[in-house]
Design an enzyme around this catalytic site. Structure first.
Site, PDB file in Angstrom:
ATOM      1  N   HIS A   1       5.497  -1.324   4.082  1.00 11.73           N
ATOM      2  CA  HIS A   1       5.774  -1.909   2.762  1.00 11.73           C
ATOM      3  C   HIS A   1       5.113  -1.071   1.682  1.00 11.73           C
ATOM      4  CE1 HIS A   1       1.866  -3.726   3.645  1.00 11.73           C
ATOM      5  NE2 HIS A   1       1.782  -4.180   2.414  1.00 11.73           N
TER       6      HIS A   1
ATOM      7  N   HIS B   1       2.869  -1.397  -0.784  1.00 12.38           N
ATOM      8  CA  HIS B   1       1.535  -1.483  -1.389  1.00 12.38           C
ATOM      9  C   HIS B   1       0.750  -0.168  -1.232  1.00 12.38           C
ATOM     10  CE1 HIS B   1       1.517  -6.160  -1.297  1.00 12.38           C
ATOM     11  NE2 HIS B   1       2.084  -5.682  -2.376  1.00 12.38           N
TER      12      HIS B   1
ATOM     13  N   ASP C   1      -2.293   0.542  -0.688  1.00 13.09           N
ATOM     14  CA  ASP C   1      -3.240   0.719   0.413  1.00 13.09           C
ATOM     15  C   ASP C   1      -2.523   1.037   1.734  1.00 13.09           C
ATOM     16  OD1 ASP C   1      -2.433  -2.089   0.309  1.00 13.09           O
ATOM     17  OD2 ASP C   1      -3.901  -2.465   1.886  1.00 13.09           O
ATOM     18  N   HIS C   2      -1.180   1.127   1.680  1.00 18.87           N
ATOM     19  CA  HIS C   2      -0.396   1.509   2.868  1.00 18.87           C
ATOM     20  C   HIS C   2       0.395   2.801   2.638  1.00 18.87           C
ATOM     21  CE1 HIS C   2      -0.979  -2.433   5.012  1.00 18.87           C
ATOM     22  NE2 HIS C   2      -1.424  -2.684   3.794  1.00 18.87           N
TER      23      HIS C   2
ATOM     24  N   HIS D   1       5.438 -11.227   2.479  1.00 18.94           N
ATOM     25  CA  HIS D   1       4.298 -10.580   1.805  1.00 18.94           C
ATOM     26  C   HIS D   1       4.842  -9.727   0.654  1.00 18.94           C
ATOM     27  CE1 HIS D   1       0.437  -8.569   1.341  1.00 18.94           C
ATOM     28  NE2 HIS D   1       1.001  -7.402   1.534  1.00 18.94           N
TER      29      HIS D   1
ATOM     30  N   ASP E   1       1.219  -6.035   6.691  1.00 15.04           N
ATOM     31  CA  ASP E   1       0.458  -7.172   6.153  1.00 15.04           C
ATOM     32  C   ASP E   1       1.220  -8.485   6.320  1.00 15.04           C
ATOM     33  OD1 ASP E   1      -1.464  -5.361   5.416  1.00 15.04           O
ATOM     34  OD2 ASP E   1      -1.155  -5.548   3.255  1.00 15.04           O
TER      35      ASP E   1
ATOM     36  N   HIS F   1      -4.852  -4.758   8.597  1.00 16.66           N
ATOM     37  CA  HIS F   1      -6.224  -5.009   8.146  1.00 16.66           C
ATOM     38  C   HIS F   1      -7.067  -5.680   9.227  1.00 16.66           C
ATOM     39  CE1 HIS F   1      -5.663  -4.245   3.752  1.00 16.66           C
ATOM     40  NE2 HIS F   1      -4.409  -4.561   4.032  1.00 16.66           N
TER      41      HIS F   1
END
Ligand SMILES: [Zn+2]
Ligand SMILES: [Zn+2]
Length: 266
Positions: free
Chosen positions: A52, A54, A56-57, A108, A138, A176
């Site tokens: 996805h 985001h 942080d990915h 998400h 996530d 995570h």
């Protein structure tokens, strides 16, 4: 083929599959840990899988792609650093002799996808004993699920139902390390769940020696994860009582109340 979680940021994992010469990474939120692992193992990066959009990915995708030329596979309905091969339900990503199935799991984010590596003959030659394997970003966490940033509770429930239907031996690779906090909430929902008590002790021991609690096993998640258990009598009763809902409440609304309970839980 071996599977390693590369820690990134405070609690992210970038998952790496490698066969001794080539590697695949999933959700590289930063490039540094991947470059380190590649040079440590003298590995060439073959592909980057993204679940996805985001940051942080995806934050490391551009640098890794530029430096290595690795192919990038990502969700068809989201914007990630390009160029990438857009994938949706029914598509496959084929890399290093592995054939990943793509599953749409909105909730998400609106276009979130999962990569599932079945443990069938097609994969065992290359994968060895690591399959079946799920990269779910996530959406599903050990003992929990992702926050609903872009999707509805009904979408998230349907997405988790799809993942829960995969083989019980599936190893669940989440984005995570949230497990202990999730299990604390799970115990508030199901204080009498003996599997949950045992699983918590197991995960606490892992964390005490700095080891990841992941991948987890899908069969275990079905026994301890309240977000896969919102129709179980124990979880249902607890949610209805906590939120003051009637027993006629629709299952998506029960799920929404469970997710809200977790949002407020300290
Ligand atoms: Zn996310
Ligand atoms: Zn994340």
């Amino acid at each position: 083929m071996t599977l390693v979680p590369l820690p990134a940021f405070a609690d992210n994992y970038i998952w790496m599959l490698q066969d001794g010469r080539h590697a695949i990474v999933v959700d590289p939120g930063e490039a540094g840990p991947v470059f380190d692992a590649l040079s440590r193992g003298n590995l060439q990066l073959a592909a980057i899988l993204v679940t996805h959009h985001h940051a942080d990915h995806t934050g490391g995708v551009a640098a890794l792609h530029e430096a290595t030329g690795a192919k990038v596979f990502g969700p068809a309905r989201e914007r990630i650093p390009e160029p990438f091969t857009p994938l949706a339900a029914g598509d496959h990503a084929e890399v290093l002799g592995l054939r990943f199935e793509v599953i749409d799991i909105p909730g998400h984010t609106a276009g979130h996808i999962a990569f599932f590596l079945p443990g069938d003959e097609r994969n065992t030659a290359a994968a060895g004993d690591i399959a079946p394997l799920l990269f779910c970003g996530d959406t599903l966490f050990s003992g929990g699920c992702g926050r609903l940033f872009e999707g509805t509770p009904a979408q998230m429930l349907a997405s988790l139902d799809k993942l829960a239907a995969l083989p019980g031996t599936t190893r669940v690779c989440c984005g995570h390390e949230y497990t202990l906090a999730n299990l604390k909430f799970a115990r508030a929902v199901e204080p009498g769940n003996a599997d949950l008590t045992h699983y918590t002790a197991h995960c606490e021991a892992l964390r005490a020696r700095g080891a990841p609690t992941l991948p987890s096993q899908l069969a275990a998640e079905r026994k301890i994860n309240p977000f896969l258990r919102s129709r179980e009598a124990t979880v249902l009763r607890a949610v209805l009582a906590h939120a003051g809902l009637s027993s006629q409440t629709a299952e998506a609304d029960v799920f929404a109340a469970l997710r809200q309970w977790k949002n407020d839980f300290r």
